[in-house]
Design an enzyme around this catalytic site. Structure first.
Site, PDB file in Angstrom:
ATOM      1  CG  ASN A  30      37.236  33.582  36.891  1.00  0.00           C
ATOM      2  OD1 ASN A  30      36.499  32.626  36.671  1.00  0.00           O
ATOM      3  ND2 ASN A  30      37.421  34.558  36.014  1.00  0.00           N
ATOM      4  CE  LYS A  44      40.033  33.655  33.749  1.00  0.00           C
ATOM      5  NZ  LYS A  44      40.934  34.448  32.930  1.00  0.00           N
ATOM      6  CG  HIS A 100      35.940  37.803  33.430  1.00  0.00           C
ATOM      7  ND1 HIS A 100      36.646  37.586  32.269  1.00  0.00           N
ATOM      8  CD2 HIS A 100      36.824  37.645  34.443  1.00  0.00           C
ATOM      9  CE1 HIS A 100      37.903  37.314  32.590  1.00  0.00           C
ATOM     10  NE2 HIS A 100      38.035  37.334  33.894  1.00  0.00           N
ATOM     11  CD  GLU A 134      38.657  35.190  30.217  1.00  0.00           C
ATOM     12  OE1 GLU A 134      37.948  34.361  30.816  1.00  0.00           O
ATOM     13  OE2 GLU A 134      39.868  35.359  30.485  1.00  0.00           O
ATOM     14  CD  GLU A 180      39.736  40.319  36.436  1.00  0.00           C
ATOM     15  OE1 GLU A 180      40.341  39.546  37.180  1.00  0.00           O
ATOM     16  OE2 GLU A 180      38.960  39.951  35.551  1.00  0.00           O
ATOM     17  N   GLY A 198      45.771  36.481  31.999  1.00  0.00           N
ATOM     18  CA  GLY A 198      46.242  35.227  31.420  1.00  0.00           C
ATOM     19  C   GLY A 198      47.467  35.382  30.543  1.00  0.00           C
ATOM     20  CB  SER A 233      49.328  38.004  35.196  1.00  0.00           C
ATOM     21  OG  SER A 233      48.914  37.649  33.878  1.00  0.00           O
TER      22      SER A 233
HETATM   23  P1  PGA Z   1      44.589  35.482  35.339  1.00  0.00           P
HETATM   24  O1  PGA Z   1      43.000  35.751  35.204  1.00  0.00           O
HETATM   25  O2  PGA Z   1      44.901  35.511  36.815  1.00  0.00           O
HETATM   26  O3  PGA Z   1      44.792  34.103  34.743  1.00  0.00           O
HETATM   27  O4  PGA Z   1      45.277  36.550  34.590  1.00  0.00           O
HETATM   28  C1  PGA Z   1      42.345  36.719  35.993  1.00  0.00           C
HETATM   29  C2  PGA Z   1      40.877  36.802  35.618  1.00  0.00           C
HETATM   30  O5  PGA Z   1      40.551  36.687  34.440  1.00  0.00           O
HETATM   31  O6  PGA Z   1      40.009  36.987  36.494  1.00  0.00           O
END
Ligand code: PGA
Length: 260
Positions: A12, A14, A98, A100, A169, A175, A214
């Site tokens: 992903n 982003k 997601h 976010e 998640e 992140g 992460s």
């Molecule tokens: P990350 O993001 O691996 O940077 O923690 C995962 C995601 O948001 O799908």
């Protein structure tokens, strides 16, 4: 990881790699795909790079996803992109719900359910994201939150083709570099599997449940070896071919061990 389900390693991106650098990264993923024949690879670039990357990945083993879509198929929605447009661009997958999107853009579980339905009509396969916040985890409510998020989408999810996926998640692990313990991840994944089982044993058996938050080359193996972890949804580490490739190889190693 279970031998009956093909592992899915998804990047992903982003709001990164929206132009030429995205095309280069996707080409590198395509080049690496011959080294991981037992797993599915997926990239989710920004909309600006979607059509070009889908065109380049056509006929390869690399799947292409959008990161979001609007729930309506067309109309006066300035700045939005619909499921038929994503399909027309050549992508075959879409990430929905997601955290976010939920946290920063006010998406709700019922809205996610509607999007799953619309995506399926447009022949897009969803990766549906669920997961608890830090406050919800600290209140001991992880499984309760996940249960209600799954309950809200289960009817729509039942309509999806067999390759569709759910991503667990935990919001606090995205992140942040904070990693959920493999045992906590397996507990949440097994719980999601049991919720799917209640809806339909076939659905539970076929659905790939990805972990995200992460995921890095150094923790991928311990997460992916959990029985109910069928792959990963990777943000930061998917922006670089060396780390994305290393995670894909970890999945390949486990999948080939599963074959013997
Ligand atoms: P990350 O993001 O691996 O940077 O923690 C995962 C995601 O948001 O799908």
């Amino acid at each position: 990881m279970h031998r009956s389900r093909t592992p899915l390693i998804a990047g992903n991106w982003k709001m990164h790699h929206g132009g030429l650098s995205g095309l280069e990264l996707a080409m590198a993923v395509k080049a690496s795909s011959s080294q991981v024949p037992l797993i599915d690879l997926l990239v989710a670039p920004p909309f600006t790079a979607l059509a070009a990357i889908a065109h380049e990945m056509d006929g390869s083993r690399v799947l292409v996803a959008a990161q979001n879509m609007h729930a309506k198929t067309h109309g006066a929605f300035t700045g939005e992109v619909s499921a038929p447009m994503i399909a027309e661009a050549g992508a075959t997958w879409v990430i929905l719900g997601h955290s976010e999107r939920r946290q920063l853009f006010g998406e709700t579980s019922s809205g996610v359910s509607e999007k799953i339905h619309v995506a399926t009509q447009a022949k897009l396969l969803p990766i549906v994201c669920v997961g608890e916040t830090l406050a919800e985890r600290e209140a001991g409510n992880t499984l309760g939150v996940v249960s209600s998020q799954i309950a809200a989408v289960i009817e729509a999810f039942r309509e999806t083709p067999s390759a569709a996926a759910i991503a667990y998640e935990p919001v606090w692990a995205i992140g942040t570099g904070k990693n959920a313990l493999a045992t906590d991840v397996e507990e949440a994944h097994a719980h999601i599997r049991s919720l799917l089982e209640k809806a339909s044993p076939t659905l539970a058996a076929r659905t790939r449940i990805l972990y995200g938050g992460s995921v890095k080359p150094d923790n991928a193996l311990s997460l992916l070896e959990q029985p109910n972890v069928d792959g990963a949804l990777i943000g930061g580490a998917s922006l670089d071919i060396a780390s994305f490739g290393a995670i894909a190889k970890a999945a390949q190693t486990l999948a080939s061990a599963n074959q013997v």
